[in-house]
Design a protein around this motif. Structure first.
Motif, PDB file in Angstrom:
ATOM      1  N   UNK A  66       0.857  -1.176   0.000  1.00 10.37           N
ATOM      2  CA  UNK A  66       0.000   0.000   0.000  1.00 10.37           C
ATOM      3  C   UNK A  66       0.899   1.234   0.000  1.00 10.37           C
ATOM      4  N   UNK A  67       0.702   2.135  -0.952  1.00 12.24           N
ATOM      5  CA  UNK A  67       1.519   3.335  -1.086  1.00 12.24           C
ATOM      6  C   UNK A  67       0.664   4.547  -0.726  1.00 12.24           C
ATOM      7  N   UNK A  68       1.091   5.287   0.281  1.00 13.74           N
ATOM      8  CA  UNK A  68       0.361   6.460   0.751  1.00 13.74           C
ATOM      9  C   UNK A  68       1.145   7.728   0.446  1.00 13.74           C
ATOM     10  N   UNK A  69       0.435   8.746   0.000  1.00 14.84           N
ATOM     11  CA  UNK A  69       1.041  10.064  -0.202  1.00 14.84           C
ATOM     12  C   UNK A  69       0.368  11.054   0.745  1.00 14.84           C
ATOM     13  N   UNK A  70       1.169  11.589   1.652  1.00 15.37           N
ATOM     14  CA  UNK A  70       0.674  12.557   2.632  1.00 15.37           C
ATOM     15  C   UNK A  70       1.045  13.957   2.175  1.00 15.37           C
ATOM     16  N   UNK A  91      10.632  11.188   2.209  1.00 13.66           N
ATOM     17  CA  UNK A  91      10.193  12.565   2.047  1.00 13.66           C
ATOM     18  C   UNK A  91      10.067  13.301   3.362  1.00 13.66           C
ATOM     19  N   UNK A  92       9.036  14.140   3.468  1.00 11.99           N
ATOM     20  CA  UNK A  92       8.857  14.954   4.660  1.00 11.99           C
ATOM     21  C   UNK A  92       8.763  14.096   5.912  1.00 11.99           C
ATOM     22  N   UNK A  93       9.305  14.575   7.021  1.00 13.13           N
ATOM     23  CA  UNK A  93       9.185  13.832   8.282  1.00 13.13           C
ATOM     24  C   UNK A  93       7.747  13.825   8.771  1.00 13.13           C
ATOM     25  N   UNK A  94       7.431  12.851   9.605  1.00 13.38           N
ATOM     26  CA  UNK A  94       6.085  12.745  10.177  1.00 13.38           C
ATOM     27  C   UNK A  94       6.185  12.094  11.546  1.00 13.38           C
ATOM     28  N   UNK A 108      -2.676  -0.318  17.809  1.00 16.95           N
ATOM     29  CA  UNK A 108      -3.193   0.901  17.174  1.00 16.95           C
ATOM     30  C   UNK A 108      -2.018   1.790  16.779  1.00 16.95           C
ATOM     31  N   UNK A 109      -2.133   2.426  15.616  1.00 18.62           N
ATOM     32  CA  UNK A 109      -1.067   3.285  15.127  1.00 18.62           C
ATOM     33  C   UNK A 109      -1.646   4.325  14.191  1.00 18.62           C
ATOM     34  N   UNK A 110      -0.911   5.382  13.943  1.00 23.30           N
ATOM     35  CA  UNK A 110      -1.381   6.436  13.059  1.00 23.30           C
ATOM     36  C   UNK A 110      -0.287   7.451  12.793  1.00 23.30           C
ATOM     37  N   UNK A 111      -0.637   8.492  12.039  1.00 24.21           N
ATOM     38  CA  UNK A 111       0.299   9.564  11.688  1.00 24.21           C
ATOM     39  C   UNK A 111      -0.368  10.901  11.994  1.00 24.21           C
ATOM     40  N   UNK A 112       0.335  11.754  12.765  1.00 19.84           N
ATOM     41  CA  UNK A 112      -0.173  13.094  13.022  1.00 19.84           C
ATOM     42  C   UNK A 112      -0.076  13.944  11.739  1.00 19.84           C
ATOM     43  N   UNK A 113      -0.844  15.020  11.646  1.00 19.00           N
ATOM     44  CA  UNK A 113      -0.803  15.849  10.428  1.00 19.00           C
ATOM     45  C   UNK A 113       0.630  16.233  10.041  1.00 19.00           C
ATOM     46  N   UNK A 114       0.939  16.018   8.788  1.00 21.97           N
ATOM     47  CA  UNK A 114       2.286  16.330   8.281  1.00 21.97           C
ATOM     48  C   UNK A 114       2.468  17.841   8.239  1.00 21.97           C
ATOM     49  N   UNK A 115       3.591  18.303   8.804  1.00 23.27           N
ATOM     50  CA  UNK A 115       3.864  19.736   8.858  1.00 23.27           C
ATOM     51  C   UNK A 115       4.443  20.243   7.543  1.00 23.27           C
ATOM     52  N   UNK A 116       4.241  21.528   7.301  1.00 25.08           N
ATOM     53  CA  UNK A 116       4.749  22.154   6.076  1.00 25.08           C
ATOM     54  C   UNK A 116       6.265  22.044   6.001  1.00 25.08           C
ATOM     55  N   UNK A 128      13.596  15.175  -2.486  1.00 24.37           N
ATOM     56  CA  UNK A 128      13.181  14.007  -3.261  1.00 24.37           C
ATOM     57  C   UNK A 128      11.669  13.912  -3.472  1.00 24.37           C
ATOM     58  N   UNK A 129      10.886  14.541  -2.595  1.00 23.19           N
ATOM     59  CA  UNK A 129       9.425  14.426  -2.714  1.00 23.19           C
ATOM     60  C   UNK A 129       8.723  15.780  -2.701  1.00 23.19           C
ATOM     61  N   UNK A 130       9.489  16.846  -2.624  1.00 25.25           N
ATOM     62  CA  UNK A 130       8.960  18.215  -2.551  1.00 25.25           C
ATOM     63  C   UNK A 130       8.104  18.401  -1.305  1.00 25.25           C
ATOM     64  N   UNK A 131       6.783  18.591  -1.466  1.00 24.33           N
ATOM     65  CA  UNK A 131       5.953  18.959  -0.316  1.00 24.33           C
ATOM     66  C   UNK A 131       5.075  17.814   0.172  1.00 24.33           C
ATOM     67  N   UNK A 132       5.604  16.602   0.182  1.00 21.73           N
ATOM     68  CA  UNK A 132       4.794  15.483   0.651  1.00 21.73           C
ATOM     69  C   UNK A 132       5.652  14.399   1.301  1.00 21.73           C
ATOM     70  N   UNK A 133       4.975  13.500   1.980  1.00 20.19           N
ATOM     71  CA  UNK A 133       5.588  12.301   2.547  1.00 20.19           C
ATOM     72  C   UNK A 133       5.056  11.103   1.783  1.00 20.19           C
TER      73      UNK A 133
END
Length: 217
Positions: A122-126, A153-156, A190-198, A203-208
């Motif tokens: 599964x490939x996710x783009x944040x 890409x961007x840290x999360x 249970x697991x998740x990702x907090x909102x990705x910061x600006x 390598x990915x510009x403005x995304x994770x």
């Protein structure tokens, strides 16, 4: 600094951080292969584009998704499930590239799981502000196999809790090349990702980008 992207499956200076029984972060594990992996993701996206799926409750997900492998994870009004074809294109999902497969297997072995044969990625783009609420990965038939998750890409901030939604949650910053493996006693954590910061990543510009490998049968 330059890296050999092709010859080394296990990069040097991997830092192991134990999260819980059966759960570990492997820092920098796929950092040398990051650009090659992202190029392979781009090839998948040409065949099966990113899309914002809808939950059974009718809510659009903030994370854009696609898949590669024998099956892909999908969600819509009919529920969460695995499908052997992309509902957007009506064609089979692109295959998991050999390098991705080998790295996922190697990461699982480092996490203590030696029989992992992933057939779903599964490939996710944040985008900035996108998140993933606390949830369990429980749409698979067999919980014997671990989950292997790679970050680019961007840290999360990755949230990792227990078997109940109310359990204490650890918060861990994930950066490019980090891999999280969880299985065994932590397979249904249970697991998740907090909102990705600006921010901006070369390598990915403005995304994770996140790749999650699973074995569903």
């Amino acid at each position: 600094m330059t890296f050999d992207l092709f010859e080394h499956l296990e990069p040097p200076e991997v830092v192991r951080e134990n999260l819980a029984p059966g759960a570990v972060i492997l820092r920098h594990f796929v950092l040398p292969q990051a650009r090659t992996i992202l190029a392979q993701v781009a090839a998948v996206v040409k065949c099966s584009p990113f899309r914002h799926m809808t939950t059974p409750g009718g809510y659009g997900m903030s994370v854009a998704m696609t898949n590669c492998g024998d099956y892909g994870w999908v969600t819509d009004r009919q529920g969460y499930r695995y499908s052997d074809e992309d509902p957007l294109t009506g064609k089979p999902w692109p295959p998991i590239a050999s390098l991705l497969y080998q790295l996922a297997v190697a990461a699982a072995e480092q996490g203590g799981f030696s029989d992992f044969q992933p057939n779903v990625c599964l490939i996710n783009r944040y985008a900035i502000g996108a998140k993933m609420s606390l949830h369990q990965d429980k749409d698979e038939k067999n919980f014997t196999y671990p989950i292997v998750s790679m970050s680019f890409g961007l840290p999360a901030v990755f949230q990792f809790g227990g078997l109940s939604r109310s359990d204490t949650v650890q918060k861990c910053l994930l950066t490019q090349g980090d891999v999280v493996v969880w299985g065994g006693a932590s397979r249904l954590a249970y697991h998740g990702i907090l909102p990705v910061k600006a921010g901006h990543h070369p390598d990915t510009e403005d995304c994770r980008i996140n790749l999650t490998f699973r074995q569903i049968d």
